[in-house]
Design a protein around this motif. Sequence first.
Motif, PDB file in Angstrom:
ATOM      1  N   ASP A 110      -5.386   5.439   3.333  1.00 32.36           N
ATOM      2  CA  ASP A 110      -6.823   5.464   3.031  1.00 32.36           C
ATOM      3  C   ASP A 110      -7.566   6.240   4.107  1.00 32.36           C
TER       4      ASP A 110
ATOM      5  N   HIS B 284     -13.867   5.464   0.029  1.00 31.55           N
ATOM      6  CA  HIS B 284     -12.714   6.001   0.767  1.00 31.55           C
ATOM      7  C   HIS B 284     -11.842   6.801  -0.194  1.00 31.55           C
TER       8      HIS B 284
ATOM      9  N   HIS C 239      -7.997   7.365  -1.349  1.00 27.43           N
ATOM     10  CA  HIS C 239      -6.610   6.899  -1.303  1.00 27.43           C
ATOM     11  C   HIS C 239      -5.720   8.083  -1.698  1.00 27.43           C
TER      12      HIS C 239
ATOM     13  N   HIS D 119       0.856  -1.188   0.000  1.00 31.74           N
ATOM     14  CA  HIS D 119       0.000   0.000   0.000  1.00 31.74           C
ATOM     15  C   HIS D 119       0.888   1.233   0.000  1.00 31.74           C
TER      16      HIS D 119
END
Length: 237
Positions: free
Chosen positions: A35, A126, A128, A31
């Motif tokens: 988020d 959400h 990012h 990742h």
Amino acid sequence: MSQKLILPLNKCNVNAGYKMPKYTQEWGFLHYGIDLGNPDKQRTIYSPGDGTVIACGMDGATESERMGNAIVLVFLDVERNDGETTSLACRMFHLDSIAVQPGQAVKRGDVLGVYGNTGANTSGAHLHVEFDTDTQYPQYAVGIKSSGNVIKKGNKDTTVDPSKVWYVGPGQTLYDGYGGSGVSSGWIAQNDLDVPKLPEEAPAVDYKTLYEAESQKVETLKEGIRDIISRAENMVK
Ligand SMILES: [Zn+2]
């Protein structure tokens, strides 16, 4: 002149942190961003700083539209909260709608759009957010399988942990996602929440008041001198 960036959401839950091992276990890839969500479901995204919109739009059209609606910005001379000053590219994915255009200059706090659940690899609405020191190729993101319309496949990791970059702006609140259990869930780290508050700006100097006060002092001095002179003149008489 350098600038400090603020959170893109005024009420900001951290749902997944930067390069969290638990995220890699779940999704099978690293990742490279963070988020965020607003606990009040108020999804407006604000510009973290003064910058330029480099590219934006639907990343589509295959692989479940890749990153969905995406925005790429560049912020120059960012004084990060880790003490470094660098220019930064900022990539935002999964927006519902976009309120800016490529080439547009934005100010800190300007509305960029509304976050949502567009694109691949999302399991709910959400935002990012990624920061990248490579401002020469701001659309190139590492960890992308193939190039889309907005986000291109990069091969070098020059990303920065967002929690080392931004500040909690005036009137903003940063929450631990999952109602207080986010850190123990393994999706976020304490580090994601250790974000300093934006320092208060020094009050602007009121030069007019300062000038008037100093002028008054000079007048008082002049009066004193005139008084001494007249007394001296009287003594001579
Ligand atoms: Zn993400």
